[in-house]
Design a protein around this motif. Structure first.
Motif, PDB file in Angstrom:
ATOM      1  N   LYS A 152       0.909  -1.161   0.039  1.00  0.00           N
ATOM      2  CA  LYS A 152      -0.059  -0.156  -0.163  1.00  0.00           C
ATOM      3  C   LYS A 152       0.868   1.343  -0.084  1.00  0.00           C
ATOM      4  O   LYS A 152       1.817   1.237   0.729  1.00  0.00           O
ATOM      5  CB  LYS A 152      -0.920   0.161   1.114  1.00  0.00           C
ATOM      6  N   SER A 153       0.467   2.034  -0.882  1.00  0.00           N
ATOM      7  CA  SER A 153       1.526   3.159  -1.021  1.00  0.00           C
ATOM      8  C   SER A 153       0.670   4.415  -1.609  1.00  0.00           C
ATOM      9  O   SER A 153      -0.283   4.210  -2.326  1.00  0.00           O
ATOM     10  CB  SER A 153       2.635   2.792  -1.694  1.00  0.00           C
ATOM     11  N   ASN A 154       1.194   5.602  -1.384  1.00  0.00           N
ATOM     12  CA  ASN A 154       0.777   6.951  -1.615  1.00  0.00           C
ATOM     13  C   ASN A 154      -0.906   6.938  -1.548  1.00  0.00           C
ATOM     14  O   ASN A 154      -1.498   7.632  -2.326  1.00  0.00           O
ATOM     15  CB  ASN A 154       0.838   6.968  -3.273  1.00  0.00           C
ATOM     16  N   SER A 155      -1.222   6.485  -0.443  1.00  0.00           N
ATOM     17  CA  SER A 155      -2.714   6.481  -0.248  1.00  0.00           C
ATOM     18  C   SER A 155      -3.266   8.029   0.143  1.00  0.00           C
ATOM     19  O   SER A 155      -2.340   8.749   0.651  1.00  0.00           O
ATOM     20  CB  SER A 155      -3.240   5.691   0.994  1.00  0.00           C
ATOM     21  N   PRO A 156      -4.448   8.316  -0.355  1.00  0.00           N
ATOM     22  CA  PRO A 156      -4.827   9.690   0.368  1.00  0.00           C
ATOM     23  C   PRO A 156      -4.963   9.942   1.703  1.00  0.00           C
ATOM     24  O   PRO A 156      -4.913   8.702   2.450  1.00  0.00           O
ATOM     25  CB  PRO A 156      -6.143  10.010  -0.610  1.00  0.00           C
ATOM     26  N   ILE A 157      -4.691  11.094   2.327  1.00  0.00           N
ATOM     27  CA  ILE A 157      -4.994  11.287   3.702  1.00  0.00           C
ATOM     28  C   ILE A 157      -6.445  11.214   3.880  1.00  0.00           C
ATOM     29  O   ILE A 157      -7.208  11.881   3.264  1.00  0.00           O
ATOM     30  CB  ILE A 157      -4.460  12.694   4.089  1.00  0.00           C
ATOM     31  N   PRO A 158      -6.976  10.515   4.992  1.00  0.00           N
ATOM     32  CA  PRO A 158      -8.225  10.197   5.228  1.00  0.00           C
ATOM     33  C   PRO A 158      -8.781  11.667   5.888  1.00  0.00           C
ATOM     34  O   PRO A 158      -8.369  12.052   6.823  1.00  0.00           O
ATOM     35  CB  PRO A 158      -8.251   9.184   6.174  1.00  0.00           C
ATOM     36  N   LEU A 159      -9.860  12.358   5.257  1.00  0.00           N
ATOM     37  CA  LEU A 159     -10.228  13.563   5.667  1.00  0.00           C
ATOM     38  C   LEU A 159     -11.351  13.589   6.597  1.00  0.00           C
ATOM     39  O   LEU A 159     -11.856  14.814   6.793  1.00  0.00           O
ATOM     40  CB  LEU A 159     -10.438  14.567   4.432  1.00  0.00           C
ATOM     41  N   SER A 160     -11.786  12.531   6.780  1.00  0.00           N
ATOM     42  CA  SER A 160     -13.108  12.266   7.569  1.00  0.00           C
ATOM     43  C   SER A 160     -13.140  13.024   8.975  1.00  0.00           C
ATOM     44  O   SER A 160     -13.969  13.307   9.608  1.00  0.00           O
ATOM     45  CB  SER A 160     -13.669  10.950   7.750  1.00  0.00           C
ATOM     46  N   ALA A 161     -11.625  12.876   9.557  1.00  0.00           N
ATOM     47  CA  ALA A 161     -11.410  13.458  10.851  1.00  0.00           C
ATOM     48  C   ALA A 161     -10.911  14.802  10.958  1.00  0.00           C
ATOM     49  O   ALA A 161     -10.482  15.093  12.110  1.00  0.00           O
ATOM     50  CB  ALA A 161     -10.753  12.234  11.755  1.00  0.00           C
ATOM     51  N   VAL A 162     -10.847  15.541   9.646  1.00  0.00           N
ATOM     52  CA  VAL A 162      -9.892  16.769   9.997  1.00  0.00           C
ATOM     53  C   VAL A 162     -10.839  17.666  10.900  1.00  0.00           C
ATOM     54  O   VAL A 162     -12.267  17.807  10.718  1.00  0.00           O
ATOM     55  CB  VAL A 162      -9.573  17.216   8.543  1.00  0.00           C
ATOM     56  N   ARG A 163     -10.116  18.736  11.137  1.00  0.00           N
ATOM     57  CA  ARG A 163     -10.752  19.747  12.070  1.00  0.00           C
ATOM     58  C   ARG A 163     -11.411  20.710  11.042  1.00  0.00           C
ATOM     59  O   ARG A 163     -10.839  21.259   9.882  1.00  0.00           O
ATOM     60  CB  ARG A 163      -9.898  20.573  12.781  1.00  0.00           C
ATOM     61  N   ARG A 164     -12.979  20.922  11.353  1.00  0.00           N
ATOM     62  CA  ARG A 164     -13.478  21.907  10.400  1.00  0.00           C
ATOM     63  C   ARG A 164     -14.094  22.949  11.104  1.00  0.00           C
ATOM     64  O   ARG A 164     -13.843  22.921  12.313  1.00  0.00           O
ATOM     65  CB  ARG A 164     -14.696  21.047  10.045  1.00  0.00           C
TER      66      ARG A 164
END
Length: 165
Positions: A152-164
């Protein structure tokens, strides 16, 4: 004043834009606007702001190491002989100019740095490491971990938990 390393609060529009461009960095601005349900001008402005804030660091092409010429990947654990700030800065500055070192991370724990190195062969890698050791960078020990296959490589950053905001 916010430092460059402080996380930026993102709203739902920003997260949608970032999710789309992580999946497809070559998407046109008009298609991006359609996918995130914004006008083209509003989407372009948000994209510009995200780039100016440093959240979007750049756009890159991901190449196939096997098809480019059989490039091998080696993870290298590095331990410096001294741990003064000056020694760390010297090492970090020097490796910026070495193209074989693709990535380098300062690590907390039993090692000081973890590097991702590319090489056309094991013999070339050994020559590279000998030159690196002779360069006066303060390397005391290093351990090579040969990547046998990417899982597994170059996976996108999971944005579901980012501060909004």
């Amino acid at each position: 004043m916010k430092s460059k390393s402080d996380p930026v609060r993102l709203d739902a529009w920003d997260v949608r834009i970032l999710s789309e461009i992580q999946s497809d960095g070559r998407i046109s601005k008009s298609e991006l606007a359609k996918r995130v349900h914004l006008s083209a001008s509003a989407c372009s402005e948000r994209l510009r702001i995200l780039q100016a804030a440093g959240i979007i660091e750049g756009f890159y092409a991901r190449l196939s190491p096997a098809l480019v010429g059989g490039i091998i990947c080696i993870m290298v654990e590095v331990i410096l002989d001294r741990h003064r700030l000056e020694d760390q800065r010297n090492f970090e500055t020097a490796i910026q100019e070495i193209p074989e070192i693709l990535d380098c991370w300062a690590i907390g724990g039993r090692i000081d740095y973890l590097m991702r190195v590319s090489s056309p062969s094991m013999a070339a890698y050994q020559d590279f490491m000998e030159r690196l050791l002779q360069a006066g960078l303060g390397i005391d020990q290093y351990y090579s971990l040969i990547v046998t296959k990417p899982v597994k490589s170059n996976s996108p950053i999971p944005l579901s938990a980012v501060r909004r905001r």
